[in-house]
Each structure stands twice: as C-alpha cells, then as structure tokens.
Design a protein around this motif. Sequence first.
Motif, PDB file in Angstrom:
ATOM      1  N   PHE A   8      -4.115  40.852  86.271  1.00 52.90           N
ATOM      2  CA  PHE A   8      -3.796  39.486  85.876  1.00 52.90           C
ATOM      3  C   PHE A   8      -3.848  38.556  87.079  1.00 52.90           C
ATOM      4  O   PHE A   8      -4.397  37.456  86.999  1.00 52.90           O
ATOM      5  CB  PHE A   8      -2.409  39.410  85.223  1.00 52.90           C
ATOM      6  N   LYS A   9      -3.288  38.983  88.201  1.00 52.71           N
ATOM      7  CA  LYS A   9      -3.282  38.152  89.403  1.00 52.71           C
ATOM      8  C   LYS A   9      -4.704  37.816  89.858  1.00 52.71           C
ATOM      9  O   LYS A   9      -4.999  36.671  90.206  1.00 52.71           O
ATOM     10  CB  LYS A   9      -2.525  38.844  90.531  1.00 52.71           C
ATOM     11  N   ARG A  10      -5.593  38.820  89.840  1.00 55.88           N
ATOM     12  CA  ARG A  10      -6.994  38.576  90.224  1.00 55.88           C
ATOM     13  C   ARG A  10      -7.665  37.614  89.257  1.00 55.88           C
ATOM     14  O   ARG A  10      -8.351  36.676  89.660  1.00 55.88           O
ATOM     15  CB  ARG A  10      -7.780  39.895  90.263  1.00 55.88           C
ATOM     16  N   ALA A  11      -7.478  37.853  87.956  1.00 59.37           N
ATOM     17  CA  ALA A  11      -8.088  36.994  86.940  1.00 59.37           C
ATOM     18  C   ALA A  11      -7.552  35.569  87.040  1.00 59.37           C
ATOM     19  O   ALA A  11      -8.307  34.604  86.879  1.00 59.37           O
ATOM     20  CB  ALA A  11      -7.843  37.567  85.545  1.00 59.37           C
ATOM     21  N   PHE A  12      -6.264  35.419  87.327  1.00 57.19           N
ATOM     22  CA  PHE A  12      -5.650  34.097  87.481  1.00 57.19           C
ATOM     23  C   PHE A  12      -6.291  33.342  88.645  1.00 57.19           C
ATOM     24  O   PHE A  12      -6.682  32.184  88.509  1.00 57.19           O
ATOM     25  CB  PHE A  12      -4.141  34.238  87.692  1.00 57.19           C
ATOM     26  N   ARG A  13      -6.402  34.001  89.798  1.00 56.21           N
ATOM     27  CA  ARG A  13      -7.011  33.346  90.967  1.00 56.21           C
ATOM     28  C   ARG A  13      -8.452  32.932  90.671  1.00 56.21           C
ATOM     29  O   ARG A  13      -8.880  31.824  91.015  1.00 56.21           O
ATOM     30  CB  ARG A  13      -6.976  34.281  92.179  1.00 56.21           C
ATOM     31  N   LYS A  14      -9.199  33.799  90.013  1.00 51.79           N
ATOM     32  CA  LYS A  14     -10.599  33.507  89.678  1.00 51.79           C
ATOM     33  C   LYS A  14     -10.683  32.335  88.693  1.00 51.79           C
ATOM     34  O   LYS A  14     -11.478  31.414  88.870  1.00 51.79           O
ATOM     35  CB  LYS A  14     -11.244  34.758  89.077  1.00 51.79           C
ATOM     36  N   PHE A  15      -9.845  32.370  87.662  1.00 53.46           N
ATOM     37  CA  PHE A  15      -9.875  31.345  86.622  1.00 53.46           C
ATOM     38  C   PHE A  15      -9.482  29.985  87.183  1.00 53.46           C
ATOM     39  O   PHE A  15     -10.139  28.981  86.927  1.00 53.46           O
ATOM     40  CB  PHE A  15      -8.944  31.765  85.481  1.00 53.46           C
ATOM     41  N   VAL A  16      -8.410  29.942  87.963  1.00 54.34           N
ATOM     42  CA  VAL A  16      -7.941  28.683  88.551  1.00 54.34           C
ATOM     43  C   VAL A  16      -8.929  28.202  89.617  1.00 54.34           C
ATOM     44  O   VAL A  16      -9.104  27.002  89.809  1.00 54.34           O
ATOM     45  CB  VAL A  16      -6.517  28.843  89.119  1.00 54.34           C
ATOM     46  N   GLY A  17      -9.592  29.133  90.292  1.00 55.77           N
ATOM     47  CA  GLY A  17     -10.587  28.760  91.295  1.00 55.77           C
ATOM     48  C   GLY A  17     -11.738  27.968  90.695  1.00 55.77           C
ATOM     49  O   GLY A  17     -12.307  27.089  91.342  1.00 55.77           O
ATOM     50  N   ARG A  18     -12.070  28.270  89.450  1.00 56.46           N
ATOM     51  CA  ARG A  18     -13.147  27.536  88.765  1.00 56.46           C
ATOM     52  C   ARG A  18     -12.686  26.171  88.280  1.00 56.46           C
ATOM     53  O   ARG A  18     -13.493  25.271  88.111  1.00 56.46           O
ATOM     54  CB  ARG A  18     -13.659  28.353  87.572  1.00 56.46           C
ATOM     55  N   ASN A  19     -11.392  26.037  88.004  1.00 54.11           N
ATOM     56  CA  ASN A  19     -10.874  24.775  87.488  1.00 54.11           C
ATOM     57  C   ASN A  19      -9.410  24.627  87.910  1.00 54.11           C
ATOM     58  O   ASN A  19      -8.506  25.040  87.182  1.00 54.11           O
ATOM     59  CB  ASN A  19     -11.004  24.728  85.957  1.00 54.11           C
ATOM     60  N   ALA A  20      -9.185  24.056  89.069  1.00 62.86           N
ATOM     61  CA  ALA A  20      -7.842  23.948  89.644  1.00 62.86           C
ATOM     62  C   ALA A  20      -6.889  23.121  88.782  1.00 62.86           C
ATOM     63  O   ALA A  20      -5.673  23.307  88.850  1.00 62.86           O
ATOM     64  CB  ALA A  20      -7.924  23.361  91.043  1.00 62.86           C
ATOM     65  N   ARG A  21      -7.428  22.229  87.955  1.00 63.55           N
ATOM     66  CA  ARG A  21      -6.558  21.402  87.102  1.00 63.55           C
ATOM     67  C   ARG A  21      -5.799  22.234  86.081  1.00 63.55           C
ATOM     68  O   ARG A  21      -4.780  21.796  85.552  1.00 63.55           O
ATOM     69  CB  ARG A  21      -7.375  20.328  86.382  1.00 63.55           C
ATOM     70  N   LEU A  22      -6.277  23.435  85.791  1.00 66.14           N
ATOM     71  CA  LEU A  22      -5.618  24.272  84.794  1.00 66.14           C
ATOM     72  C   LEU A  22      -4.354  24.942  85.315  1.00 66.14           C
ATOM     73  O   LEU A  22      -3.538  25.412  84.528  1.00 66.14           O
ATOM     74  CB  LEU A  22      -6.582  25.368  84.306  1.00 66.14           C
ATOM     75  N   GLN A  23      -4.172  25.010  86.623  1.00 61.22           N
ATOM     76  CA  GLN A  23      -3.047  25.755  87.180  1.00 61.22           C
ATOM     77  C   GLN A  23      -1.709  25.268  86.644  1.00 61.22           C
ATOM     78  O   GLN A  23      -0.871  26.065  86.230  1.00 61.22           O
ATOM     79  CB  GLN A  23      -3.062  25.705  88.704  1.00 61.22           C
TER      80      GLN A  23
END
Length: 95
Positions: free
Chosen positions: A11-26
């Motif tokens: 989950f931590k890896r997927a979170f970093r990857k997902f937020v890296g593509r769109n920081a506004r989602l964090q």
Amino acid sequence: MRRELVLTPKFKRAFRKFVGRNARLQKRIEDTLMQMQEDVFAASLGTHKLSGTLEGLRACSCGYDCRIVFSIERDPAGGGEVIVLLDIGTHDEVY
C-alpha cells in the motif's frame, strides 16, 4: 467504532506512486483515510465487498477514479478490529 489503520508495504509503495502522478490527490486520500478510521461504512465512502480473485476483501472510493482495497481483521494484541490497507490506485489498477 474507531478502527486503527495498518499500512502494508504494498500500500505504501502504491500510495507514493499514485500521489506522485497527481499530488493534488494526497489531501483527498488523507481525508478518506481519516474517515475510514471513524466509520469505514459511511455512505460517502461507497464501501463494498469484492468478488472473484479479491473475494473476502473490501474497497472504497476516494474520488472519481481512486480506489482503496482493504480488509477488516481482528487485532490479536488489542482484541478490536483493524483496517489493513492493501492497495490504492485507479479502478483498473487495483481490480
């Protein structure tokens, strides 16, 4: 009933990857995680059971195309329940 969140390494890896593509989602994701702690079955989360290869797991929505896959398990230490966060991403990524 308040439940603690347990973040798996996946989950931590997927979170970093997902937020890296769109920081506004964090911020939206963090708000969703707080809401999950308070009431994982709140209507606004759209929590539902999964089937097929993910049977036994649940998912909720944290925006138009953002899903969090998790399980609810007994906490052997405290005796209560914990939410184990397993994956996050778009619908196609997590299902």
